[in-house]
Design a protein around this motif. Sequence first.
Motif, PDB file in Angstrom:
ATOM      1  N   CYS A  43      30.182  58.587  64.265  1.00  0.00           N
ATOM      2  CA  CYS A  43      29.338  57.420  64.470  1.00  0.00           C
ATOM      3  C   CYS A  43      27.916  57.913  64.698  1.00  0.00           C
ATOM      4  CB  CYS A  43      29.831  56.611  65.672  1.00  0.00           C
ATOM      5  SG  CYS A  43      28.682  55.343  66.245  1.00  0.00           S
ATOM      6  N   HIS A  44      27.026  57.688  63.722  1.00  0.00           N
ATOM      7  CA  HIS A  44      25.649  58.172  63.804  1.00  0.00           C
ATOM      8  C   HIS A  44      24.790  57.105  64.477  1.00  0.00           C
ATOM      9  CE1 HIS A  44      21.618  58.343  61.510  1.00  0.00           C
ATOM     10  NE2 HIS A  44      21.518  59.088  62.591  1.00  0.00           N
ATOM     11  N   LEU A  54      29.225  69.669  52.459  1.00  0.00           N
ATOM     12  CA  LEU A  54      29.396  71.099  52.194  1.00  0.00           C
ATOM     13  C   LEU A  54      30.678  71.622  52.841  1.00  0.00           C
ATOM     14  CD1 LEU A  54      25.713  72.260  52.826  1.00  0.00           C
ATOM     15  CD2 LEU A  54      26.818  71.855  50.606  1.00  0.00           C
ATOM     16  N   ARG A  55      31.214  70.891  53.831  1.00  0.00           N
ATOM     17  CA  ARG A  55      32.396  71.338  54.578  1.00  0.00           C
ATOM     18  C   ARG A  55      33.616  70.456  54.373  1.00  0.00           C
ATOM     19  NH1 ARG A  55      32.057  76.406  57.267  1.00  0.00           N
ATOM     20  NH2 ARG A  55      29.860  76.803  57.661  1.00  0.00           N
ATOM     21  N   GLY A  56      33.391  69.154  54.231  1.00  0.00           N
ATOM     22  CA  GLY A  56      34.507  68.228  54.145  1.00  0.00           C
ATOM     23  C   GLY A  56      34.316  67.207  53.044  1.00  0.00           C
ATOM     24  N   GLU A  57      35.307  66.334  52.892  1.00  0.00           N
ATOM     25  CA  GLU A  57      35.239  65.233  51.937  1.00  0.00           C
ATOM     26  C   GLU A  57      34.730  64.025  52.708  1.00  0.00           C
ATOM     27  OE1 GLU A  57      38.200  62.961  48.736  1.00  0.00           O
ATOM     28  OE2 GLU A  57      39.005  64.445  50.157  1.00  0.00           O
ATOM     29  N   VAL A  58      33.488  63.606  52.442  1.00  0.00           N
ATOM     30  CA  VAL A  58      32.806  62.636  53.297  1.00  0.00           C
ATOM     31  C   VAL A  58      32.834  61.233  52.692  1.00  0.00           C
ATOM     32  CG1 VAL A  58      30.647  62.072  54.478  1.00  0.00           C
ATOM     33  CG2 VAL A  58      31.298  64.464  54.152  1.00  0.00           C
ATOM     34  N   PHE A  59      33.152  60.246  53.533  1.00  0.00           N
ATOM     35  CA  PHE A  59      33.164  58.849  53.147  1.00  0.00           C
ATOM     36  C   PHE A  59      32.126  58.130  54.024  1.00  0.00           C
ATOM     37  CE2 PHE A  59      37.196  60.652  52.046  1.00  0.00           C
ATOM     38  CZ  PHE A  59      37.490  60.093  50.805  1.00  0.00           C
ATOM     39  N   TYR A  60      30.949  57.871  53.435  1.00  0.00           N
ATOM     40  CA  TYR A  60      29.850  57.261  54.183  1.00  0.00           C
ATOM     41  C   TYR A  60      29.863  55.754  53.951  1.00  0.00           C
ATOM     42  CZ  TYR A  60      25.099  56.337  55.867  1.00  0.00           C
ATOM     43  OH  TYR A  60      24.017  55.848  56.559  1.00  0.00           O
ATOM     44  N   TYR A  61      30.129  55.002  54.991  1.00  0.00           N
ATOM     45  CA  TYR A  61      30.171  53.544  54.871  1.00  0.00           C
ATOM     46  C   TYR A  61      28.777  52.958  54.727  1.00  0.00           C
ATOM     47  CZ  TYR A  61      31.078  48.655  55.869  1.00  0.00           C
ATOM     48  OH  TYR A  61      31.135  47.286  55.787  1.00  0.00           O
ATOM     49  N   GLY A  62      27.810  53.576  55.368  1.00  0.00           N
ATOM     50  CA  GLY A  62      26.460  53.027  55.408  1.00  0.00           C
ATOM     51  C   GLY A  62      26.184  52.441  56.771  1.00  0.00           C
ATOM     52  N   LEU A  63      25.534  51.288  56.787  1.00  0.00           N
ATOM     53  CA  LEU A  63      25.031  50.717  58.025  1.00  0.00           C
ATOM     54  C   LEU A  63      26.017  49.731  58.646  1.00  0.00           C
ATOM     55  CD1 LEU A  63      22.506  50.580  59.881  1.00  0.00           C
ATOM     56  CD2 LEU A  63      21.747  48.638  58.483  1.00  0.00           C
ATOM     57  N   VAL A  64      26.246  49.889  59.949  1.00  0.00           N
ATOM     58  CA  VAL A  64      26.994  48.920  60.749  1.00  0.00           C
ATOM     59  C   VAL A  64      26.022  48.360  61.780  1.00  0.00           C
ATOM     60  CG1 VAL A  64      28.822  48.614  62.449  1.00  0.00           C
ATOM     61  CG2 VAL A  64      29.248  49.990  60.407  1.00  0.00           C
ATOM     62  N   ASP A  65      25.725  47.057  61.682  1.00  0.00           N
ATOM     63  CA  ASP A  65      24.708  46.460  62.561  1.00  0.00           C
ATOM     64  C   ASP A  65      25.163  45.150  63.199  1.00  0.00           C
ATOM     65  OD1 ASP A  65      24.686  44.904  60.315  1.00  0.00           O
ATOM     66  OD2 ASP A  65      22.562  45.201  59.823  1.00  0.00           O
ATOM     67  N   SER A  66      26.471  44.868  63.119  1.00  0.00           N
ATOM     68  CA  SER A  66      27.016  43.661  63.747  1.00  0.00           C
ATOM     69  C   SER A  66      28.511  43.864  63.938  1.00  0.00           C
ATOM     70  CB  SER A  66      26.773  42.440  62.869  1.00  0.00           C
ATOM     71  OG  SER A  66      27.520  42.543  61.666  1.00  0.00           O
ATOM     72  N   GLU A  67      29.124  43.002  64.774  1.00  0.00           N
ATOM     73  CA  GLU A  67      30.557  43.163  64.984  1.00  0.00           C
ATOM     74  C   GLU A  67      31.351  42.871  63.714  1.00  0.00           C
ATOM     75  OE1 GLU A  67      29.397  39.192  67.004  1.00  0.00           O
ATOM     76  OE2 GLU A  67      28.539  41.191  66.678  1.00  0.00           O
ATOM     77  N   GLY A 119      39.035  68.304  55.230  1.00  0.00           N
ATOM     78  CA  GLY A 119      39.198  67.110  56.043  1.00  0.00           C
ATOM     79  C   GLY A 119      38.497  65.924  55.407  1.00  0.00           C
ATOM     80  N   ARG A 120      39.099  64.732  55.558  1.00  0.00           N
ATOM     81  CA  ARG A 120      38.485  63.492  55.085  1.00  0.00           C
ATOM     82  C   ARG A 120      37.671  62.922  56.238  1.00  0.00           C
ATOM     83  NH1 ARG A 120      41.003  61.389  50.331  1.00  0.00           N
ATOM     84  NH2 ARG A 120      40.588  59.228  50.945  1.00  0.00           N
ATOM     85  N   ILE A 121      36.345  62.903  56.066  1.00  0.00           N
ATOM     86  CA  ILE A 121      35.418  62.613  57.146  1.00  0.00           C
ATOM     87  C   ILE A 121      34.780  61.250  56.953  1.00  0.00           C
ATOM     88  CG2 ILE A 121      33.379  63.416  58.398  1.00  0.00           C
ATOM     89  CD1 ILE A 121      35.845  65.302  58.478  1.00  0.00           C
ATOM     90  N   GLY A 122      34.977  60.362  57.915  1.00  0.00           N
ATOM     91  CA  GLY A 122      34.290  59.076  57.916  1.00  0.00           C
ATOM     92  C   GLY A 122      32.946  59.202  58.612  1.00  0.00           C
ATOM     93  N   LEU A 123      31.954  58.470  58.119  1.00  0.00           N
ATOM     94  CA  LEU A 123      30.608  58.512  58.693  1.00  0.00           C
ATOM     95  C   LEU A 123      29.975  57.131  58.537  1.00  0.00           C
ATOM     96  CD1 LEU A 123      27.978  59.997  59.713  1.00  0.00           C
ATOM     97  CD2 LEU A 123      27.526  60.517  57.295  1.00  0.00           C
ATOM     98  N   TYR A 124      29.339  56.656  59.587  1.00  0.00           N
ATOM     99  CA  TYR A 124      28.549  55.433  59.467  1.00  0.00           C
ATOM    100  C   TYR A 124      27.358  55.511  60.409  1.00  0.00           C
ATOM    101  CZ  TYR A 124      30.829  53.625  63.766  1.00  0.00           C
ATOM    102  OH  TYR A 124      31.285  53.442  65.051  1.00  0.00           O
ATOM    103  N   THR A 125      26.326  54.733  60.099  1.00  0.00           N
ATOM    104  CA  THR A 125      25.097  54.683  60.884  1.00  0.00           C
ATOM    105  C   THR A 125      25.015  53.325  61.571  1.00  0.00           C
ATOM    106  OG1 THR A 125      23.933  56.185  59.389  1.00  0.00           O
ATOM    107  CG2 THR A 125      22.577  54.737  60.731  1.00  0.00           C
ATOM    108  N   ILE A 126      24.579  53.324  62.825  1.00  0.00           N
ATOM    109  CA  ILE A 126      24.509  52.053  63.556  1.00  0.00           C
ATOM    110  C   ILE A 126      23.060  51.639  63.812  1.00  0.00           C
ATOM    111  CG2 ILE A 126      26.747  52.305  64.639  1.00  0.00           C
ATOM    112  CD1 ILE A 126      25.278  53.142  67.230  1.00  0.00           C
TER     113      ILE A 126
END
Length: 500
Positions: A82-83, A49-62, A13-20
Amino acid sequence: MAEGTKLKPMKKGRIGLYTIGLSTYWEQFPGLRERIIGYGEFLKEKMALRGEVFYYGLVDSEEEGRRAGEWFQAQNVDLIFCHAGTYSTSSAVLPVHQICHAPVVVLNLQPAARINYEQTTTGEWLAHCGACPVPEIANAFSRADISFRVINGLLGLDQTPAISLANEVTKDRPEAIRAWKSIEEWIQAASVRRTLRHSRFGFLGNTYSGMLDMYSDFTMIQAQTGLHVEVLEMCDVDRMLREVTETQVREKMAEIEEMFAISGDSPADPIAKKPTAEQLEWACRVAAAQEKLVLHYDLDALTYYYHGAPGNPYEKLQAGFIVGHSLLTAKGIPCAGEGDLKTAVAMKICDILGIGGSYSEIVVVDYEDETILLGHDGPFHIAIAEGKPILRGMGLYHGKQGTGVSVEAKVKSGPVTTVNLTQTGDGRLKLILGEGVSTDGPTMKIGNTQTPIKFREHPDDYMDKWFREAPTHHCALAVGHHARQLQKVAEVMEIRQVTL
C-alpha cells in the motif's frame, strides 16, 4: 550460484501494489493526482525487477478500495504494498485487505529529503505528506486484526518531476537504499511463499528410526507451507538406475571431476580411504539415476533414508546417494538425509533466496577457538564450498548400512546464517535463526562436511539459547547474514520465528 545451473527455476512472487489519496484533492490541486500515480508507476517498474507486479493504480475512496480488493484477489497475489502517496482516509484502505487477505506492507516513502520551504504550496506539500495517513491506517488495521508492516524512508527517484519544487533525486540517499533493501526482501519472501506452494518434495524411504524431532505429519507440512509431498520407494530409484546409459555415467564422471577433488587415504581415519574406481563409477551411475528420479517426478527437493538388511541390493544403491544428492543440491534441488523433511524445507527456502543452505548438525565444539563445528556425513551444498570439496571412500557410514563415497568440505569463510525449521508441541512450524562467521579453523579428515562457526556469544551461552528453543538437530547452513530476510519469509508464510 548461477540460475542457469538449476534444474527448476524458482517462481517470482505475485506482488500487488496500489497508491492511496483523497478524491477531494483532485479538483482542488490540479496535477496532484497524476503526480502521485507517477510515483506509483516508478515503484511498479522498480519492483518488477524482482517480482511479478500487479499495479491497481489509485485508491481514493472506500468504493475504489473494494474494487481493488476484488482485483487483487482475482490476481492471486502473495503480498500487497500500500503506497501512501498522500493523505487518504483509512476507510479507503481497510476494504482492500478485508477482501484480499494477502500480507500487507505500507510504503511511507517521501519523494524529497527536504521540501522547498520558501516556495512550497499546499498542493506541493500534499505530494510529500505520505506519512500523514499511516498512523490512521495502522490503527484501523490493528482494530480489524490485520497484520501489517511499514517501510519508512525516501522514494529513491533518479530525476525530479517537472511539477516538483523540491529536489527529488534521492536514489543514493541511505534512507532510500535502506527502504529499497527492505522492499526487495519482502518481494523475495513472497517468492519463497509462491515457490513452496507450487513445490513437490520427494520423501524417499523413511525417517531414521528413533529420531523423534524429525517426525512430521505430511498433511501438517502441506497445510502450513503449501508444498506437496510425493512418497517414493527405493524401487523407484532402482527403476531409474536400470535406464542409465554408459554415456550418462561418463557425463556424471566429468561433472564430478570438475566439482570435486579426489582424496587419497585419510592421514587420521582408517575408514576414510581414497575412493576406488568402482566406488566412483557406482556413485556416477547412482547420481544419474537420482537426477532421472527428480526429473521424472518433477521434484523441487528431496529427503531420503533407507534402512535395509545387510546384503540387500538397495543397501548398495543407497550407499551411492551422497555424491548425487550433493550435485542435485547445487542445482537447486536440496536433498536432506535421514528423512528430515523439515530441514529439506529450510534448505529449499535458502535455495530460493540464493544463499545456499547446506545440510548440517552440530559436530563438535572447539573451546580453544570458541567455535561450533556444523556439518554432516552428506549431502553438501557444493555451490557454497570453500574451495573444491573432497571425495573420500568410506569403509562404513557411521550409524548406517553400507559403504561408499562421501563428501568432505566446509562452507565459505565469512558471514553465515543457520536456518532451523522445527515443530512445536502444538504442531506449528517454527523458524530458528542464528548469525555467525565461518572461520578458517581446523577440521577433521573423516569424509564428513564440517564448518567451524563463531557466534556472537561463547559456545556454551549460545547453545543454551539455541537448545531452549527446542530445535531439530539438523539445520540448513547459508552464506551471508540473512536473519532480517528470513524473518520476513516467516511472516509472509505465517510461521513463528525466533532469532538467537
